[in-house]
Design a protein around this motif. Structure first.
Motif, short mmCIF file in Angstrom:
data_model
loop_
_atom_site.label_atom_id
_atom_site.label_comp_id
_atom_site.label_asym_id
_atom_site.label_seq_id
_atom_site.Cartn_x
_atom_site.Cartn_y
_atom_site.Cartn_z
N ILE B 33 8.12 -59.56 -47.33
CA ILE B 33 6.74 -59.07 -47.41
C ILE B 33 6.73 -57.69 -48.06
N GLY B 34 7.81 -56.91 -47.81
CA GLY B 34 7.90 -55.58 -48.41
C GLY B 34 7.93 -55.62 -49.92
N ALA B 164 7.96 -68.08 -43.03
CA ALA B 164 7.28 -69.28 -43.49
C ALA B 164 5.95 -68.93 -44.16
N ALA B 165 5.21 -68.01 -43.55
CA ALA B 165 3.90 -67.66 -44.10
C ALA B 165 4.05 -67.02 -45.48
N VAL B 166 5.05 -66.14 -45.63
CA VAL B 166 5.24 -65.50 -46.94
C VAL B 166 5.62 -66.55 -47.98
N PHE B 167 6.44 -67.53 -47.56
CA PHE B 167 6.82 -68.58 -48.50
C PHE B 167 5.58 -69.35 -48.97
N VAL B 168 4.73 -69.70 -48.04
CA VAL B 168 3.54 -70.49 -48.39
C VAL B 168 2.62 -69.68 -49.32
N MET B 169 2.52 -68.38 -49.07
CA MET B 169 1.56 -67.56 -49.82
C MET B 169 2.17 -66.93 -51.07
N LEU B 197 -1.72 -60.24 -46.88
CA LEU B 197 -0.54 -59.42 -47.15
C LEU B 197 -0.39 -58.33 -46.10
N LEU B 198 -1.51 -57.65 -45.80
CA LEU B 198 -1.45 -56.57 -44.83
C LEU B 198 -1.22 -57.10 -43.42
N MET B 199 -1.82 -58.25 -43.11
CA MET B 199 -1.63 -58.81 -41.77
C MET B 199 -0.16 -59.19 -41.55
N LEU B 200 0.45 -59.78 -42.56
CA LEU B 200 1.87 -60.15 -42.43
C LEU B 200 2.74 -58.90 -42.32
N LEU B 201 2.38 -57.87 -43.08
CA LEU B 201 3.11 -56.61 -43.00
C LEU B 201 2.99 -56.04 -41.59
N MET B 202 1.78 -56.11 -41.05
CA MET B 202 1.55 -55.62 -39.70
C MET B 202 2.37 -56.42 -38.69
N ALA B 203 2.42 -57.73 -38.89
CA ALA B 203 3.21 -58.57 -37.99
C ALA B 203 4.67 -58.13 -37.99
N VAL B 204 5.21 -57.90 -39.18
CA VAL B 204 6.62 -57.48 -39.28
C VAL B 204 6.83 -56.14 -38.56
#
Lengths: 265, 403
Positions: B33-34, B164-169, B197-204
């Motif tokens: 994601i980074g 998985a989410a990053v792969f899909v997106m 993008l920001l939500m996934l970053l926040m999750a990480v």
């Protein structure tokens, strides 16, 4: 029930019909109530001074910039459902060319709609991309990082990305800005090929002296639409004067609009 | 040394292995994601997110502590952290969209205020009668030593979800990062993609709090992508490589921290990442420091050789020592300085190239300003074949016109 207004035949057959389009930034209209029906199979130049809203008109039509009012139709249907039939070549300066991507990566981005989320670029995609690159004379550069290209080559790559979409209408934002003369003639060749296949081209154009040579239709724009139609009828001294607000001298105008001077050049 | 080896080979026990695996998955997700966040030129946003987690984290600790006496309950703490991070992120968006402040200024204002509030809350907690207070500092610099296997599993599972989410997106992310306007013409809602993008970053960031701590998690979203950039020019390869380098840092960091009592995990992971970055920075064959030093040397020799050949072709005397050595070594001149047959041919070629470039500069002065157009690279490598043909024809016409 509200009766649906009948859509005129000209709009139904046009790959991009704009009606009453207004865009404003902070309550200042940059494009004001523009109507334009792109003739199918034409090569149309959008011409006007700096700040006339040429790029904004295109971006608003494409849904990139929000429009205040206006209706944009592709073959009579709303743009939003027909957007796959329209390809867009943005200004070269709009992206960061140091991006980690090679020429073929960028061209393959034009295949976005054809791929599903689990797919990577396949052999077929690579062949399509190479075919597009060959049309713009760039197949030898497929594996170069895009930052290593000259301005003209970058423009060719953008054109190849549009070609791969196989769209009915291609919209180009100043494709000749800052490119070398060889690229300019290569691009115009490709565009003319597309028109001969029956595709439509709509192009923001800066160089008034080549309007006659390159295009068959023209839209003169200065925030409002000034005139639109075939180049021979509309590209007149009076209309140019109205578009540029007297910024062009008599000598310039005479040279631009009289076809006789073309041979002298 | 022996402990480290056993940690590296996953034989130090079930719990350590689980923690190592969790940290590796987390770091891989952070690298992926980074990469996109970096390419979207919003790397600093992760700093704002991580600092904005502190008040939520501490408030959650207080609430959980008041309810059950011990504030350490990872899922609850993570939810609290996520909520306050989301609030901070929303504030950054509002400030940069509604005012004249740029995003960087908004980030600076939000992260410092949120962090300050969190620090105040920590001192409040210290005066409270709640157990597990010492566990809270682990969220600042990371602590995996006392991590429960259930916590490690939670981290691993959430990280897998992010991967998985990053792969899909990934395709949407790529298009938006490179050319957002074009992405919109492909039917992509760029606003939603940026939000994802920001939500996934926040999750990480939130998942990583326990592993690296909130101050250092930002490093895992920036260093592996930057290191990966040295090795590849392909976007998806960069994403994969960043994930790999991240996982590698997680692996070395966690295993090293299991060697000694009280060795902090977060700093060790980040230091491992930095070592990988340093290696890439120095030794990458594409963009590394050594490679560019070598390239400079090669360039210098090329300039000397070209000048020497041009002198040969124009029958000018050559005095430069390096030029003479290079010409001799290439077999272009004999010991006494007389050109060989090969030398004469090469000199003719060089002269022809030079004329093509001169013509090019004359015809297209704007384009000739480009870096590669100085005339030292063979013209066929720089210009497209049709452009070279045009130049050749023009040159031919010109030479014929001038008898």
């Amino acid at each position: 029930m509200k009766p649906t207004p009948r859509i005129p035949d000209a709009v139904k057959s046009s790959p991009l019909a704009i009606q009453g389009l207004t865009v404003s930034y902070d309550r200042r209209p940059v494009v004001h109530s523009v109507d334009f029906v792109t003739p199918p199979g034409s090569m149309t130049a959008i011409v006007g001074p700096n700040g006339a809203g040429k790029s904004t008109l295109l971006k608003a039509s494409l849904g990139i910039t929000a429009r205040l009012t206006g209706d944009v139709r592709v073959f009579g249907k709303p743009f939003e459902v027909m957007s796959r039939h329209v390809a867009y070549v943005p200004q070269r300066s709009s992206v960061d060319w140091d991006f980690p991507a090679t020429v073929i990566d960028v061209v393959a981005m034009g295949l976005f709609r054809d791929q599903r989320w689990w797919q990577f670029n396949r052999g077929r995609d690579r062949r399509l991309a190479m075919h597009s690159l060959a049309r713009v004379g760039m197949e030898a550069f497929a594996d170069r990082q895009i930052g290593q290209l000259s301005g003209g080559q970058q423009q060719r790559v953008f054109l190849a990305r549009a070609l791969i979409q196989d769209a009915e209408l291609t919209i180009l934002d100043e494709p000749f800005a800052g490119v070398d003369a060889a690229t300019e003639s290569a691009i115009i060749e490709v565009l003319k090929e597309l028109r001969d296949e029956g595709r439509t081209l709509l192009c923001v154009h800066h160089d008034l002296s080549t309007v006659h040579d390159y295009f068959d239709h023209v839209l003169l724009l200065n925030v409002r639409g000034i005139a639109a139609g075939a180049v021979d009828e509309v590209f007149t001294a009076a209309n140019l004067q109205a578009t540029y607000g007297g910024r062009l001298s008599e000598v310039q105008l005479a040279r631009l609009v009289s076809p006789a001077s073309k041979e002298a050049r | 040394m022996d402990t480290w080896w056993r940690a590296l080979t996953f034989t130090l026990g079930y719990n350590t292995s689980l923690v190592t695996l969790g940290a590796m998955l987390l770091a891989a997700g952070a690298g992926m994601i980074g990469t996109f966040v970096l390419l979207r030129k919003r790397a600093l946003v992760s700093d704002a997110i991580s600092h904005a987690t502190l008040p939520g984290l501490t408030l959650a600790f207080i609430i959980i502590g008041l309810l059950q006496g011990d504030g350490r309950w990872l899922p609850g703490l993570l939810i609290g952290a996520a909520l306050s991070a989301a609030l901070g992120l929303w504030l950054v968006q509002v400030i940069s969209a509604r005012t004249r402040l740029g995003e960087d200024a908004a980030i600076g204002a939000v992260l410092s205020s949120f962090f300050a509030f969190g620090v105040v809350l920590i001192t409040v907690i210290q005066s409270m009668n709640v157990t597990g207070q010492s566990g809270l500092t682990g969220y600042l610099v990371g602590a995996t030593a006392g991590m429960l296997s259930s916590e490690a599993k939670l981290i691993a599972l959430c990280s897998l979800g992010v991967l998985a989410a990053v792969f899909v997106m990934r395709r949407e992310f790529l298009l938006v990062c490179f050319d957002a306007d074009f992405a919109r013409t492909q039917g992509i809602n760029t606003w939603r993609v940026d939000l994802a993008l920001l939500m996934l970053l926040m999750a990480v960031v939130v998942i990583g709090l326990k592993v690296t701590g909130l101050i250092l998690i930002v490093a895992l979203t920036i260093i592996p992508p930057v290191a990966a950039r040295f090795w590849t020019d392909h976007p998806m390869a960069m994403v994969a490589l960043a994930a790999f380098l991240g996982a590698l840092s997680g692996y070395f960091g966690v295993t090293l921290s299991s060697v000694g009592e009280g060795l902090p995990t977060g700093p060790l992971i980040v230091l491992a990442a930095f070592v990988l970055f340093l290696g890439s920075f120095l030794f990458s064959p594409r963009r590394g420091v050594l490679a560019s030093l070598l390239a400079h040397q090669r360039f210098r020799r090329r300039v000397h050789l070209r000048q020497g050949l041009l002198s040969l072709s124009r029958d000018e005397p050559i005095f430069d020592g390096l030029t003479l050595t290079l010409l001799k070594r290439a077999g272009y001149i004999r010991r006494d300085g007389v050109a060989t047959a090969a030398g004469q041919a090469a000199a003719r070629d060089a002269e022809h190239e030079e004329r093509l470039w001169a013509l090019y500069r004359e015809r297209y002065p704007d384009d000739a300003l480009h870096r590669e157009h100085a005339g030292l690279t063979p013209i066929a490598q720089v210009l497209s074949p049709d452009a070279v043909m045009t130049l050749e024809t023009q040159l031919l016409l010109r030479t014929e016109a001038r008898p």
